[in-house]
Design an enzyme around this catalytic site. Sequence first.
Site, short mmCIF file in Angstrom:
data_model
loop_
_atom_site.label_atom_id
_atom_site.label_comp_id
_atom_site.label_asym_id
_atom_site.label_seq_id
_atom_site.Cartn_x
_atom_site.Cartn_y
_atom_site.Cartn_z
N TYR A 57 0.84 -1.21 0.00
CA TYR A 57 0.00 0.00 0.00
C TYR A 57 0.87 1.25 0.00
O TYR A 57 2.01 1.24 0.43
CB TYR A 57 -0.96 0.02 1.19
CG TYR A 57 -0.32 0.26 2.55
CD1 TYR A 57 -0.21 1.56 3.06
CD2 TYR A 57 0.16 -0.79 3.32
CE1 TYR A 57 0.36 1.79 4.31
CE2 TYR A 57 0.73 -0.57 4.57
CZ TYR A 57 0.83 0.73 5.06
OH TYR A 57 1.40 0.96 6.29
N CYS A 58 0.28 2.34 -0.50
CA CYS A 58 0.89 3.66 -0.44
C CYS A 58 -0.13 4.61 0.17
O CYS A 58 -0.97 4.19 0.96
CB CYS A 58 1.39 4.13 -1.81
SG CYS A 58 0.11 4.27 -3.08
N TRP A 59 -0.10 5.89 -0.18
CA TRP A 59 -0.98 6.86 0.48
C TRP A 59 -2.44 6.67 0.08
O TRP A 59 -3.32 6.55 0.93
CB TRP A 59 -0.52 8.28 0.12
CG TRP A 59 -1.35 9.35 0.77
CD1 TRP A 59 -2.27 10.16 0.18
CD2 TRP A 59 -1.33 9.73 2.15
NE1 TRP A 59 -2.83 11.01 1.09
CE2 TRP A 59 -2.28 10.77 2.31
CE3 TRP A 59 -0.62 9.29 3.26
CZ2 TRP A 59 -2.52 11.38 3.54
CZ3 TRP A 59 -0.86 9.89 4.49
CH2 TRP A 59 -1.80 10.93 4.63
N SER A 100 2.21 2.30 -5.00
CA SER A 100 1.94 0.89 -4.70
C SER A 100 1.62 0.10 -5.96
O SER A 100 1.96 -1.08 -6.08
CB SER A 100 0.77 0.78 -3.70
OG SER A 100 -0.42 1.34 -4.24
N TYR A 132 -3.26 3.75 2.39
CA TYR A 132 -3.25 4.12 3.81
C TYR A 132 -4.52 4.87 4.19
O TYR A 132 -5.04 4.71 5.31
CB TYR A 132 -2.03 4.98 4.12
CG TYR A 132 -2.11 5.65 5.48
CD1 TYR A 132 -1.82 4.94 6.64
CD2 TYR A 132 -2.52 6.97 5.60
CE1 TYR A 132 -1.93 5.54 7.89
CE2 TYR A 132 -2.62 7.58 6.84
CZ TYR A 132 -2.33 6.85 7.98
OH TYR A 132 -2.45 7.45 9.21
#
Length: 349
Positions: free
Chosen positions: A94-96, A102, A123
């Site tokens: 995952y990323c933001w 991601s 996130y």
Amino acid sequence: MPREFDNLDALFNHGFDTVIDVRSPAEFAEDHVPGAINLPALDNAQRAEVGTTYKQVSPFDGRKLGASMVIRNIADHLRGPLADKDGSWRPLVYCWRGGQRSGVFATLLSEIGWRATTIKGGYQSFRRLVHQTLYDDPLPHQLILLDGNTGTAKTALLPMLAERDVQVLDLEGLACHRGSLLGAMPGGQPAQRGFETALASALQQLDPTRPVLIEAESSKIGRRTLPPSLWQAMRTAPRIVIDVPLPARATYLAHAYADVIADPGVVAARLAPLRRLRGHAIVDHWIALSREGALEELSMALMVDHYDPAYTKSRRIDERAVLAVVDAEALDQDGLTQAADAVVAAIRR
């Protein structure tokens, strides 16, 4: 295809081998999914550089620069922390927002042959679940407050009660603060988001059908604020009060806070805000006791002149049902053992 999680229990029991947070180290340090490892697609400086290029030059140039950096960083991760992963490894990435960082990371891992999946919404979707748990939904747990004046070893009793199969929630441990002006701990406190994630994770592991013992606190622990669902449950929860004579409390507090009160400079700095409330003469007396190394006398003076009056006022304002009063004449190992046994007996009655 990205994996969507409807609640924290589903996310915490995701079933993947590794959760990878590809955000920058600064983002990861503030908060992250519990158990995740940080393999940044862009480090802090690179993220800032890409953002600047995106805004000041063009979005195209920003994306091109970012892509070149991400690919180099992923190559480093593959040669480093991911070098020993075999073909059956299943990562959750995952990323933001569940977007480019991601997506690129998971795509390259999938091209190698790993079954990589991303978290839909990244996130931010995780953060919404934490916020929903702590701010929107009523807390399902049955709380009992462990109460008592300062220096009654409530924090020290929590792990002893856990050893006796009592469910406990250590708020001061999660907040990395002992809950008073003198309560700062080495390393500082987590960010508010990080504190809330740790709290939500701890609550998720507790059985809501069994009582949970929690130390009586104010709505803030150091600089961290208790979320409303927990604070409301604490305000109406019954309590077990630990009652200890003042000399025994002073002895215990002098030992428990020795790392703080033995330093006159620290004492002077941390107690300065109390000059307006308690007066210069009283605060100067505390500092003088610290300089003399009279730690038990200082502990007793702090309780008599500040902590006990504040506790009495708070108790009048926020009265709760008392399940039991546990008397402890001393807070040595035998005294703590007897107090822990008495608390367990009170909970099980």
